[in-house]
Scaffold this motif. Structure first.
Motif, PDB file in Angstrom:
ATOM      1  N   ASN A  46      56.380  42.948  52.089  1.00 49.94           N
ATOM      2  CA  ASN A  46      54.546  42.664  52.162  1.00 49.94           C
ATOM      3  C   ASN A  46      54.374  41.130  52.229  1.00 49.94           C
ATOM      4  OD1 ASN A  46      52.595  42.608  50.351  1.00 49.94           O
ATOM      5  ND2 ASN A  46      52.958  43.709  49.071  1.00 49.94           N
ATOM      6  N   LEU A  47      53.770  41.214  52.919  1.00 44.49           N
ATOM      7  CA  LEU A  47      53.717  39.592  53.405  1.00 44.49           C
ATOM      8  C   LEU A  47      52.571  39.037  52.521  1.00 44.49           C
ATOM      9  CD1 LEU A  47      53.565  36.846  54.627  1.00 44.49           C
ATOM     10  CD2 LEU A  47      52.286  37.657  56.916  1.00 44.49           C
ATOM     11  N   GLU A  48      51.360  39.153  51.958  1.00 51.95           N
ATOM     12  CA  GLU A  48      50.793  39.235  50.987  1.00 51.95           C
ATOM     13  C   GLU A  48      51.074  38.709  49.572  1.00 51.95           C
ATOM     14  OE1 GLU A  48      47.627  37.970  51.616  1.00 51.95           O
ATOM     15  OE2 GLU A  48      47.935  38.411  53.473  1.00 51.95           O
ATOM     16  N   ALA A  49      52.174  39.757  49.424  1.00 51.53           N
ATOM     17  CA  ALA A  49      52.876  39.385  47.970  1.00 51.53           C
ATOM     18  C   ALA A  49      54.066  38.738  47.825  1.00 51.53           C
ATOM     19  CB  ALA A  49      53.495  40.642  47.457  1.00 51.53           C
ATOM     20  N   GLN A  50      54.475  38.441  49.518  1.00 47.82           N
ATOM     21  CA  GLN A  50      55.190  36.953  48.748  1.00 47.82           C
ATOM     22  C   GLN A  50      54.315  35.597  49.316  1.00 47.82           C
ATOM     23  OE1 GLN A  50      56.960  38.227  53.498  1.00 47.82           O
ATOM     24  NE2 GLN A  50      58.707  38.797  51.986  1.00 47.82           N
ATOM     25  N   ARG A  51      53.655  35.198  49.308  1.00 51.62           N
ATOM     26  CA  ARG A  51      53.332  33.967  49.748  1.00 51.62           C
ATOM     27  C   ARG A  51      52.238  33.350  48.447  1.00 51.62           C
ATOM     28  NH1 ARG A  51      49.243  35.598  55.142  1.00 51.62           N
ATOM     29  NH2 ARG A  51      50.658  34.889  55.970  1.00 51.62           N
ATOM     30  N   SER A  52      52.801  32.460  47.925  1.00 46.66           N
ATOM     31  CA  SER A  52      52.392  31.664  46.881  1.00 46.66           C
ATOM     32  C   SER A  52      50.883  30.639  46.897  1.00 46.66           C
ATOM     33  CB  SER A  52      53.816  30.600  46.642  1.00 46.66           C
ATOM     34  OG  SER A  52      53.305  29.680  47.606  1.00 46.66           O
ATOM     35  N   SER A  53      50.642  30.464  45.677  1.00 42.94           N
ATOM     36  CA  SER A  53      48.981  30.148  45.426  1.00 42.94           C
ATOM     37  C   SER A  53      49.161  28.291  45.120  1.00 42.94           C
ATOM     38  CB  SER A  53      48.294  31.040  44.427  1.00 42.94           C
ATOM     39  OG  SER A  53      48.580  32.004  44.416  1.00 42.94           O
ATOM     40  N   LEU A  54      48.245  27.765  45.383  1.00 42.31           N
ATOM     41  CA  LEU A  54      47.601  26.132  45.086  1.00 42.31           C
ATOM     42  C   LEU A  54      46.599  27.012  43.724  1.00 42.31           C
ATOM     43  CD1 LEU A  54      46.476  24.877  48.305  1.00 42.31           C
ATOM     44  CD2 LEU A  54      48.440  24.855  46.705  1.00 42.31           C
ATOM     45  N   ALA A  55      47.194  26.448  42.795  1.00 34.59           N
ATOM     46  CA  ALA A  55      46.097  26.220  41.382  1.00 34.59           C
ATOM     47  C   ALA A  55      45.454  24.928  41.832  1.00 34.59           C
ATOM     48  CB  ALA A  55      47.078  26.330  40.529  1.00 34.59           C
ATOM     49  N   VAL A  56      44.030  25.506  41.780  1.00 36.29           N
ATOM     50  CA  VAL A  56      42.957  24.113  41.229  1.00 36.29           C
ATOM     51  C   VAL A  56      42.247  24.219  40.193  1.00 36.29           C
ATOM     52  CG1 VAL A  56      40.777  23.551  42.126  1.00 36.29           C
ATOM     53  CG2 VAL A  56      42.518  24.964  43.821  1.00 36.29           C
ATOM     54  N   ILE A  57      42.541  22.556  39.912  1.00 34.80           N
ATOM     55  CA  ILE A  57      42.450  22.858  38.324  1.00 34.80           C
ATOM     56  C   ILE A  57      41.129  21.730  37.936  1.00 34.80           C
ATOM     57  CG2 ILE A  57      43.393  21.426  35.815  1.00 34.80           C
ATOM     58  CD1 ILE A  57      46.087  22.394  36.837  1.00 34.80           C
ATOM     59  N   ASP A  58      40.158  21.696  37.428  1.00 35.64           N
ATOM     60  CA  ASP A  58      39.322  20.539  36.534  1.00 35.64           C
ATOM     61  C   ASP A  58      39.930  19.961  35.596  1.00 35.64           C
ATOM     62  OD1 ASP A  58      36.658  19.165  35.858  1.00 35.64           O
ATOM     63  OD2 ASP A  58      35.269  21.422  35.833  1.00 35.64           O
ATOM     64  N   PRO A  59      40.360  19.011  35.583  1.00 32.25           N
ATOM     65  CA  PRO A  59      40.418  17.838  34.616  1.00 32.25           C
ATOM     66  C   PRO A  59      39.715  18.157  33.194  1.00 32.25           C
ATOM     67  CG  PRO A  59      40.370  16.842  37.142  1.00 32.25           C
ATOM     68  CD  PRO A  59      39.536  17.796  37.596  1.00 32.25           C
ATOM     69  N   GLU A  60      38.214  18.374  34.067  1.00 29.63           N
ATOM     70  CA  GLU A  60      37.688  18.081  33.088  1.00 29.63           C
ATOM     71  C   GLU A  60      37.753  19.457  31.220  1.00 29.63           C
ATOM     72  OE1 GLU A  60      36.065  15.612  31.294  1.00 29.63           O
ATOM     73  OE2 GLU A  60      36.792  14.469  33.155  1.00 29.63           O
ATOM     74  N   GLN A  61      38.489  20.280  31.871  1.00 30.38           N
ATOM     75  CA  GLN A  61      38.506  21.676  31.293  1.00 30.38           C
ATOM     76  C   GLN A  61      39.909  22.002  30.902  1.00 30.38           C
ATOM     77  OE1 GLN A  61      35.721  23.614  30.743  1.00 30.38           O
ATOM     78  NE2 GLN A  61      34.855  21.967  31.379  1.00 30.38           N
ATOM     79  N   ILE A  62      41.330  21.355  31.378  1.00 35.44           N
ATOM     80  CA  ILE A  62      42.477  21.116  31.274  1.00 35.44           C
ATOM     81  C   ILE A  62      42.704  21.106  28.868  1.00 35.44           C
ATOM     82  CG2 ILE A  62      43.074  18.616  31.797  1.00 35.44           C
ATOM     83  CD1 ILE A  62      44.928  19.938  33.512  1.00 35.44           C
ATOM     84  N   SER A  63      42.133  20.317  28.584  1.00 35.01           N
ATOM     85  CA  SER A  63      42.804  20.934  27.411  1.00 35.01           C
ATOM     86  C   SER A  63      41.749  22.284  26.607  1.00 35.01           C
ATOM     87  CB  SER A  63      41.488  19.736  26.618  1.00 35.01           C
ATOM     88  OG  SER A  63      40.563  19.173  27.089  1.00 35.01           O
ATOM     89  N   GLY A  64      40.644  22.710  27.462  1.00 35.17           N
ATOM     90  CA  GLY A  64      40.103  23.838  26.959  1.00 35.17           C
ATOM     91  C   GLY A  64      40.437  24.997  27.409  1.00 35.17           C
ATOM     92  N   SER A  65      39.915  26.110  27.432  1.00 31.03           N
ATOM     93  CA  SER A  65      40.314  27.750  27.828  1.00 31.03           C
ATOM     94  C   SER A  65      39.771  27.740  29.495  1.00 31.03           C
ATOM     95  CB  SER A  65      39.335  28.169  26.910  1.00 31.03           C
ATOM     96  OG  SER A  65      37.339  28.253  26.737  1.00 31.03           O
ATOM     97  N   ALA A  66      39.713  27.141  29.962  1.00 33.15           N
ATOM     98  CA  ALA A  66      39.112  27.286  30.796  1.00 33.15           C
ATOM     99  C   ALA A  66      40.562  27.413  32.671  1.00 33.15           C
ATOM    100  CB  ALA A  66      38.405  26.503  32.011  1.00 33.15           C
ATOM    101  N   GLU A  67      40.666  28.430  32.968  1.00 29.11           N
ATOM    102  CA  GLU A  67      42.023  28.169  33.967  1.00 29.11           C
ATOM    103  C   GLU A  67      42.197  28.169  35.311  1.00 29.11           C
ATOM    104  OE1 GLU A  67      44.449  31.903  33.565  1.00 29.11           O
ATOM    105  OE2 GLU A  67      43.872  32.097  31.445  1.00 29.11           O
ATOM    106  N   PRO A  68      43.097  27.883  35.750  1.00 25.29           N
ATOM    107  CA  PRO A  68      42.834  27.594  37.291  1.00 25.29           C
ATOM    108  C   PRO A  68      42.397  28.246  38.232  1.00 25.29           C
ATOM    109  CG  PRO A  68      45.068  26.994  36.054  1.00 25.29           C
ATOM    110  CD  PRO A  68      44.309  27.856  35.565  1.00 25.29           C
ATOM    111  N   VAL A  69      41.580  27.768  39.790  1.00 21.59           N
ATOM    112  CA  VAL A  69      41.687  28.976  40.576  1.00 21.59           C
ATOM    113  C   VAL A  69      43.176  28.483  41.215  1.00 21.59           C
ATOM    114  CG1 VAL A  69      40.144  29.358  42.638  1.00 21.59           C
ATOM    115  CG2 VAL A  69      39.171  28.676  40.793  1.00 21.59           C
ATOM    116  N   PHE A  70      42.774  30.303  41.984  1.00 21.39           N
ATOM    117  CA  PHE A  70      44.170  30.756  42.372  1.00 21.39           C
ATOM    118  C   PHE A  70      44.337  30.753  43.679  1.00 21.39           C
ATOM    119  CE2 PHE A  70      46.064  30.990  37.996  1.00 21.39           C
ATOM    120  CZ  PHE A  70      47.585  30.419  38.008  1.00 21.39           C
ATOM    121  N   ILE A  71      44.301  30.195  45.176  1.00 24.03           N
ATOM    122  CA  ILE A  71      44.560  30.210  46.380  1.00 24.03           C
ATOM    123  C   ILE A  71      45.576  30.299  46.901  1.00 24.03           C
ATOM    124  CG2 ILE A  71      42.985  29.815  47.883  1.00 24.03           C
ATOM    125  CD1 ILE A  71      41.150  27.959  46.640  1.00 24.03           C
TER     126      ILE A  71
END
Length: 409
Positions: free
Chosen positions: A177-202
């Motif tokens: 399952n190629l799609e399931a094998q692939r890992s992601s990039l996590a894109v994080i907003d530095p201003e939201q890292i101390s809040g409840s916002a979650e990273p965007v996973f690509i």
């Protein structure tokens, strides 16, 4: 007779007690507490003249502070989330304008692992990114990412933090399952890292590791894809955009790589990305404008496996640390990739992992050591001769080196 006398004594004592004056009631009124409930008592970090290097000690759960002027370690500070578990502070990124240090915590699989990077990529525990204050390394915020975070980078404008995941376990757990094998990039907003916002996973590729970001806004990420023998080009402004995979060379492997791209470092002029391939033991150059790798004749072939290289500020030369044999080479990229200098570091630097250069006298090499028993080292080398200027012991399994400039007088 004895019982009568005892009762008489008790009654007499009770009578005396009832007749005595009560103790005065004393009331004390305090003003409202205006301080912090949990004050930060960490000592302030005094950045020495010339600046400091921050080294992550993955198996010690510490960071070592290195004087860039002398090469000496002048401080050691604990980092992580759990005082008992090994949190594995892995790679790091500096936001100088925001006065923050970002560290990826990659929880290792410790039991039964041997060899360089044997446990890296095999953990099932979710990683974290912590944002630390540069003045004392207190935690400003944290966010959960996926297991086995690899490289971490911050855009030049400080608006994006990007984390790769060298998740070999994910690939092995999803055969076919190629799609399931692939890992992601996590894109994080530095201003939201101390809040409840979650990273965007690509989702990107199998066992993504080294990251190079376009400047200044980090809108595009170039990612070394170890498990697919490719360099991924990722549009970070549109998570749904197609990820472009550019093969490192002919007949790329999958899961069993022929080249093994592990690190990607962009040149200061932003024209070229040096991709270090640990399996084919070479460095190949990706041309940013054309979106393709340069002519095969430009490949730098080495005796050992190359890791994170350092460019000179003019983008003309390259310092390449290698493992097996442990060495460092100086390559004249502008002059046809001729080898200008070579130094065998065997016995002095066990497993060179990262080279870091600022254009002056500050060429530093991080030496991993055996990762679990013997502390690693940081060498300061002469940029021309590659001779050792200073040799400093740090913690177990050092894995990153980032710079913090001294404050202007």
């Amino acid at each position: 007779m004895v019982i009568t006398r005892f009762l008489g004594c008790v009654l007499a004592a009770a009578a005396l007690t009832s007749c005595s004056a009560p103790d005065p009631i004393i009331e004390t009124h305090y003003g409202a507490y205006e301080g912090e409930a949990y004050p930060d008592r960490r000592p302030k970090i005094e950045v020495p003249e010339g600046g400091m290097g921050v080294v992550t000690d993955s198996r010690s759960d510490t960071i070592s502070l290195i004087s860039l002027a002398t090469g000496e370690r002048f401080g050691v500070l604990p980092v992580g989330r759990d005082p008992v578990t090994i949190d594995g502070p892995h790679h790091a990124a500096i936001d100088a304008q925001g006065n923050a240090l970002y560290i990826a915590l990659s929880y290792p699989l410790l039991a039964g692992t041997v060899g360089p990077h044997a446990s890296h990529g095999e953990s099932a525990v979710a990683g974290y990114v912590q944002k630390l204050a540069l003045d004392d390394m207190r935690v400003l915020g944290q966010v959960r990412v996926e297991p086995n975070p690899g490289d971490i980078s911050i855009s030049e404008d400080g608006r994006r933090v990007v984390v790769s995941h060298y998740d070999i376990k994910r690939a092995l757990d999803n055969p076919g399952n190629l799609e399931a094998q692939r890992s992601s990039l996590a894109v994080i907003d530095p201003e939201q890292i101390s809040g409840s916002a979650e990273p965007v996973f690509i989702p990107v590729c199998i066992a993504a590791h080294g990251i190079a970001l376009s400047r200044p806004d980090g809108a595009r990420a170039y990612v070394a894809c170890y498990g697919e023998d490719s360099l991924a080009i990722v549009d970070l402004t549109d998570p749904d955009a197609e990820v472009v995979l550019v093969p490192i060379g002919p007949s790329p492997g999958r899961l069993d790589p022929s080249y093994g791209p592990y690190a990607a470092v962009m040149s200061p002029d932003q024209k070229t990305i040096a991709v270090s391939n640990t399996e084919s033991k070479d460095v190949r150059f990706f041309d940013v404008e054309s979106g393709a790798f340069a002519d095969p004749h430009s490949i730098v072939t080495l005796l050992g496996a190359p890791y994170f290289v350092a460019w000179t500020p003019d983008s003309g030369r390259l310092y390449v640390p290698t493992q097996g044999p442990d060495a460092i080479a100086l390559i004249d990229v502008a002059g046809g990739n001729a080898e200008l200098a070579y130094r065998d570091l065997s016995g002095e630097c066990d497993k060179p992992h990262i080279a870091n250069f600022d254009g002056g006298d500050g060429l530093f090499v991080v030496c991993e050591g055996d990762q679990t028993r013997t502390p690693g080292r940081v060498l300061q080398l002469d940029p021309e001769t590659l001779e050792t200027v200073s040799d400093t012991e740090v913690g177990l399994y050092p894995d990153a080196f980032v710079r913090v400039a001294a404050e202007a007088p």
